[in-house]
Structure formats: structure tokens, C-alpha cells
Design a protein around this motif. Structure first.
Motif, PDB file in Angstrom:
ATOM      1  N   UNK A  25      -4.225   5.379   7.077  1.00  0.00           N
ATOM      2  CA  UNK A  25      -5.512   6.254   7.229  1.00  0.00           C
ATOM      3  C   UNK A  25      -5.940   6.770   5.870  1.00  0.00           C
ATOM      4  N   UNK A  26      -5.696   6.129   4.849  1.00  0.00           N
ATOM      5  CA  UNK A  26      -6.089   6.626   3.555  1.00  0.00           C
ATOM      6  C   UNK A  26      -7.775   6.630   3.549  1.00  0.00           C
ATOM      7  N   UNK A  27      -8.319   5.822   4.460  1.00  0.00           N
ATOM      8  CA  UNK A  27      -9.866   5.997   4.318  1.00  0.00           C
ATOM      9  C   UNK A  27     -10.443   6.888   5.361  1.00  0.00           C
ATOM     10  N   UNK A  28     -11.263   7.719   5.028  1.00  0.00           N
ATOM     11  CA  UNK A  28     -12.073   8.778   5.912  1.00  0.00           C
ATOM     12  C   UNK A  28     -12.459   8.313   7.226  1.00  0.00           C
ATOM     13  N   UNK A  29     -12.053   8.577   8.234  1.00  0.00           N
ATOM     14  CA  UNK A  29     -12.477   8.485   9.642  1.00  0.00           C
ATOM     15  C   UNK A  29     -11.971   7.036  10.327  1.00  0.00           C
ATOM     16  N   UNK A  30     -11.280   6.483   9.401  1.00  0.00           N
ATOM     17  CA  UNK A  30     -10.771   4.963   9.930  1.00  0.00           C
ATOM     18  C   UNK A  30      -9.369   4.686   9.879  1.00  0.00           C
ATOM     19  N   UNK A  31      -8.737   4.129  10.900  1.00  0.00           N
ATOM     20  CA  UNK A  31      -7.344   3.524  10.713  1.00  0.00           C
ATOM     21  C   UNK A  31      -7.342   2.279  10.739  1.00  0.00           C
ATOM     22  N   UNK A  32      -6.723   1.672   9.785  1.00  0.00           N
ATOM     23  CA  UNK A  32      -6.687   0.401   9.299  1.00  0.00           C
ATOM     24  C   UNK A  32      -5.576  -0.219   9.513  1.00  0.00           C
ATOM     25  N   UNK A  33      -5.269  -1.383  10.576  1.00  0.00           N
ATOM     26  CA  UNK A  33      -3.882  -1.781  10.707  1.00  0.00           C
ATOM     27  C   UNK A  33      -3.766  -3.244   9.691  1.00  0.00           C
ATOM     28  N   UNK A  34      -2.883  -3.110   9.099  1.00  0.00           N
ATOM     29  CA  UNK A  34      -2.974  -3.762   8.070  1.00  0.00           C
ATOM     30  C   UNK A  34      -2.010  -5.147   8.125  1.00  0.00           C
ATOM     31  N   UNK A  35      -0.765  -5.027   8.943  1.00  0.00           N
ATOM     32  CA  UNK A  35      -0.014  -6.023   9.325  1.00  0.00           C
ATOM     33  C   UNK A  35       0.812  -5.605  10.313  1.00  0.00           C
ATOM     34  N   UNK A  36       1.398  -6.794  11.153  1.00  0.00           N
ATOM     35  CA  UNK A  36       2.321  -6.605  12.346  1.00  0.00           C
ATOM     36  C   UNK A  36       3.339  -7.651  12.134  1.00  0.00           C
ATOM     37  N   UNK A  37       4.531  -7.509  12.215  1.00  0.00           N
ATOM     38  CA  UNK A  37       5.310  -8.881  12.283  1.00  0.00           C
ATOM     39  C   UNK A  37       6.686  -8.358  12.782  1.00  0.00           C
ATOM     40  N   UNK A  38       7.463  -9.450  13.107  1.00  0.00           N
ATOM     41  CA  UNK A  38       8.811  -9.339  13.464  1.00  0.00           C
ATOM     42  C   UNK A  38       9.738  -9.325  12.215  1.00  0.00           C
ATOM     43  N   UNK A  39      10.545  -8.639  11.921  1.00  0.00           N
ATOM     44  CA  UNK A  39      11.523  -8.514  11.049  1.00  0.00           C
ATOM     45  C   UNK A  39      12.774  -9.457  11.369  1.00  0.00           C
ATOM     46  N   UNK A  40      12.713 -10.457  10.348  1.00  0.00           N
ATOM     47  CA  UNK A  40      13.806 -11.587  10.876  1.00  0.00           C
ATOM     48  C   UNK A  40      15.070 -11.468  10.005  1.00  0.00           C
TER      49      UNK A  40
ATOM     50  N   UNK B 227     -14.142  -1.134   3.680  1.00  0.00           N
ATOM     51  CA  UNK B 227     -14.682   0.521   4.246  1.00  0.00           C
ATOM     52  C   UNK B 227     -15.983   0.663   3.195  1.00  0.00           C
ATOM     53  N   UNK B 228     -15.720   0.233   2.116  1.00  0.00           N
ATOM     54  CA  UNK B 228     -17.062   0.223   1.262  1.00  0.00           C
ATOM     55  C   UNK B 228     -18.191  -0.276   1.672  1.00  0.00           C
TER      56      UNK B 228
END
Length: 123
Positions: free
Chosen positions: A75-90, A116-117
Motif C-alpha cells: 500500500x506504499x503508493x497512495x490510493x492503490x493496493x498492488x498485489x505483487x505475488x501469490x504463491x504456495x510455499x513448498x 503507478x507513475x
């Protein structure tokens, strides 16, 4: 209602994070989805912890059927939530996030900054 809609942060999935999240078991998708919604509202989900080595990047963890699933967002960038990665930890040894995942998060965080820019002011 308009105040609530304004308070909800837009969500942008970076790279394959949306596709990867959709591949999780339904119970995990539901849990992580609820946590991401809480983050959109500006809350701190109970199952989110700061990701070491990154400022403003959090990791949601969910255990299901003996496996660990993770979603990383910022949530580092104002007004936007960025989902960066989704994974199963093996990995079966330790709780540390494997380096290849850290590297991918670092790259996608850079991508999120570029996005964002490029879109700032479009909202």
C-alpha cells in the motif's frame, strides 16, 4: 455509501499474481481475499506481516491442508493496493521466503512503481 466507495483503495494485480491467486484452493482464496479487502479499507489484516527487507510490503499467510499459501502486497503508493505475488510455499525447512520469490517481489514492486507513475492522475 459514496464515502465508503472513496475509502476503498483500487487494487492492481502485478504480473501473474491474479492468475496465481485464482489457482489456490477455494478456502485459501476466500481467506486471502478477505484480508486483501481489509487492506483496501486501510485496515491491517490479522494474518498480514511485514515482509523483511521491504518497507511498506506485507505478506498474508494462510495454512490449508498442510500447505502454506502466501500473497504479497503493498500500500506504499497512495490510493492503490498492488498485489505483487501469490504463491504456495513448498519449502519444508524454515519459514523464510525462498530467494526466488523475494527477487520476484522486488521486480514486481519496481513494476508497480512504474505502473503507478504512468497512471497517476487517471483516477
Amino acid at each position: 455509501m459514496n464515502d465508503l466507495l472513496r475509502a476503498i483503495k483500487a487494487t492492481v494485480f502485478v504480473g501473474s499474481s491474479k492468475k496465481d491467486l485464482r489457482a489456490f484452493p477455494a478456502a485459501v482464496r476466500s481467506e486471502i481475499g478477505q484480508s486483501l479487502f481489509e487492506a483496501q479499507l486501510g485496515e491491517h489484516p490479522r494474518n498480514a506481516k511485514p515482509l523483511k527487507g521491504f518497507g511498506g510490503v506485507l505478506e498474508i499467510r494462510d495454512n490449508f491442508d498442510g500447505d502454506t499459501y502466501r500473497a504479497v502486497y503493498t500500500t506504499r503508493f497512495e490510493g492503490v493496493l498492488y498485489v505483487l505475488h501469490a504463491f504456495q510455499k513448498k519449502s519444508t525447512s524454515g519459514i523464510a521466503t525462498p530467494q526466488r520469490h523475494i527477487d520476484l517481489v522486488r521486480q514486481r514492486l519496481s513494476d508497480a512503481e512504474t505502473i503507478h507513475k504512468a497512471t497517476k492522475g487517471d483516477r
